[in-house]
Write a protein that holds these residues in place. Structure first.
Motif, mmCIF file in Angstrom:
data_model
loop_
_atom_site.group_PDB
_atom_site.id
_atom_site.type_symbol
_atom_site.label_atom_id
_atom_site.label_comp_id
_atom_site.label_asym_id
_atom_site.label_seq_id
_atom_site.Cartn_x
_atom_site.Cartn_y
_atom_site.Cartn_z
ATOM 1 N N VAL A 78 -32.846 -41.659 77.345
ATOM 2 C CA VAL A 78 -33.754 -40.634 77.749
ATOM 3 C C VAL A 78 -33.553 -40.395 79.241
ATOM 4 C CG1 VAL A 78 -35.000 -38.945 77.710
ATOM 5 C CG2 VAL A 78 -34.040 -39.125 74.962
ATOM 6 N N GLU A 79 -32.845 -40.195 79.785
ATOM 7 C CA GLU A 79 -33.367 -39.729 81.506
ATOM 8 C C GLU A 79 -35.060 -39.699 82.072
ATOM 9 O OE1 GLU A 79 -30.441 -39.466 84.491
ATOM 10 O OE2 GLU A 79 -28.592 -40.148 82.800
ATOM 11 N N ASP A 80 -35.329 -39.637 82.644
ATOM 12 C CA ASP A 80 -36.600 -39.102 82.829
ATOM 13 C C ASP A 80 -36.747 -39.200 84.321
ATOM 14 O OD1 ASP A 80 -39.315 -38.139 83.113
ATOM 15 O OD2 ASP A 80 -40.675 -39.410 82.869
ATOM 16 N N ILE A 81 -36.390 -38.111 85.316
ATOM 17 C CA ILE A 81 -36.269 -38.123 86.528
ATOM 18 C C ILE A 81 -37.637 -37.499 87.870
ATOM 19 C CG2 ILE A 81 -34.611 -37.536 88.520
ATOM 20 C CD1 ILE A 81 -32.588 -37.750 86.517
ATOM 21 N N THR A 82 -37.774 -38.551 88.111
ATOM 22 C CA THR A 82 -39.008 -37.529 88.703
ATOM 23 C C THR A 82 -38.631 -36.978 90.253
ATOM 24 O OG1 THR A 82 -39.093 -39.552 90.333
ATOM 25 C CG2 THR A 82 -40.585 -39.467 88.423
ATOM 26 N N THR A 83 -39.392 -35.962 90.112
ATOM 27 C CA THR A 83 -38.768 -34.611 91.400
ATOM 28 C C THR A 83 -39.749 -34.577 91.530
ATOM 29 O OG1 THR A 83 -38.740 -32.941 89.588
ATOM 30 C CG2 THR A 83 -36.990 -33.583 89.923
#
Length: 70
Positions: free
Chosen positions: A20-25
């Motif tokens: 699971v990719e958790d991309i911070t934006t």
């Protein structure tokens, strides 16, 4: 004519690890306007101006007093 949207199905692996990719934006918010002068600085400037006015009034009064006596 009706627009047909393709349906994307979710595929989960039956074996192996699940990633699971958790991309911070960055979250953009309204800019906060800061005063150019702080309240303390404004108070100090007002106090300084009041002191200057008082000194000028005293100088004028002394000058008038000297002219009356001479």
């Amino acid at each position: 004519m009706a627009e047909v949207k393709p349906v994307i199905r979710e595929v989960l692996p039956k074996q192996g690890p699940l990633f699971v990719e958790d991309i911070t934006t960055m979250v953009l918010c309204k800019p906060k306007l800061l005063p150019l002068k702080s309240l303390t600085l404004e108070k100090l400037e007002k106090m300084h101006q009041a002191a200057q006015d008082t000194i000028r009034q005293q100088e004028v009064a002394e000058k008038d007093q000297r002219q009356i006596t001479h």
